[in-house]
Design an enzyme around this catalytic site. Sequence first.
Site, PDB file in Angstrom:
ATOM      1  CB  VAL A   1    -131.298 -66.590  -8.037  1.00  0.00           C
ATOM      2  CG1 VAL A   1    -132.081 -66.685  -9.318  1.00  0.00           C
ATOM      3  CG2 VAL A   1    -129.905 -66.032  -8.305  1.00  0.00           C
ATOM      4  CE  LYS A   2    -126.601 -64.335  -4.620  1.00  0.00           C
ATOM      5  NZ  LYS A   2    -126.753 -64.383  -6.091  1.00  0.00           N
TER       6      LYS A   2
END
Length: 396
Positions: A185-186
């Site tokens: 999720v970066k």
Amino acid sequence: MPGFELFGNLEKAGVQEVLDSGVLMRYGFDGMRNGHWKAREMEQALAQKMQVAHAQLVSSGTAALTVALASAGVGAGDEVILPTFTFVASFEAVLALGAVPVLVDIDDTLTLDPLAVEKAIGPRTKVVMPVHMCGGMADLDALAGLCRTHGLLLLEDACQAIGGSYKGKPLGTYGDLGCYSFDYVKTITCGEGGALVTNRSEYYQNAHSYADHGHDHLGHDRGAEGHPMLGYNYRISELNAAVGLAQLARLDEFIAIQKRNYTVLREAISQVPGVSFRRLPDGGVENYSFLSFFMDDPQRAQKAHATLGENGVESCFYWYANNWHYHKKWDHLAQLKSLGRLPREVRDGLPDLAGADFPQSDHWMGRTVSALIKLGWSEGEVAQRATRMVETLRGI
Ligand SMILES: Cc1ncc(COP(=O)(O)O)c(C=O)c1O
């Protein structure tokens, strides 16, 4: 901030090349790999992109923090100052080395308050670790000044802030060491992965050995390599690095999309009375992964968060009540609930967090709502979201 939203042929081709070569490990097997060294290539590309001498890729952002601390000789009983608003990985990395996390207040930058840091410095302090939460940054000049005066290490956790900058330098490269996460999720992702960057050759030498069982990586026979130190395994695989290498090439594209979407939303809600924005220190440029704003009191912030969700504005966060990111929910840290016995230095040295009070942090966190910025929204979706946010916040 999710790079996972935009996957393309570059990522697929990189993974296929690794599979075709048959070598999924980043070290060794020189004869079989047809010249594919994805982790090494990504390290070179990352160092170039971040304008630093060295980058070391590892298996996660948490691993990057752990290896970075270890590479600078942080060990049992050393104190590391970090903010009350961060991800649990920050104190996990410190504890993994037998060092002691010392939490201090944040200010309206949503990260370390330099005045609170100064008060917390003591004889055992070794590191100041600002965490650039939600794409913004700490006042790095002030923190670097404190580190110089007191002979401390400045370690930037830029896991959520890749692509942002401070006084012309990429976030993560202003301090002695900086860390990125490439989890799913970066802003850019390897699936799982992380990296540390530094201009200090001795830290880099230590890091690449420590992250691979202490191997010195000299020569071409892995079995014959020396072990200058005890280490551990924090290696990344070639498959993960192949994805990250392709994503890194797209970082500027992702940041430009985030900036465009962020700007539309920010301009819209800046018209709403009672809404103000998180402060960026002079010379800071965020990576636009979140739009973080303050309501004028905590009740209105809670209501704003709940009502935004009810009105279909998903992916907004009220960190004050979040399980992972704010000290109020870290009972497992306060009570040191570990599976095995922790080092004496940690048990004796950890400040009493159960009884600790951080009114200044509560003041800012209690009023903060952060809206995630996505890459995949169409122009129409951004405009619709802006309208819904304004209507919702005006009605609070
Ligand atoms: C601020 C911060 N530091 C460290 C990490 C740890 O990264 P990883 O999930 O890659 O271990 C995260 C992940 O969410 C983070 O947000």
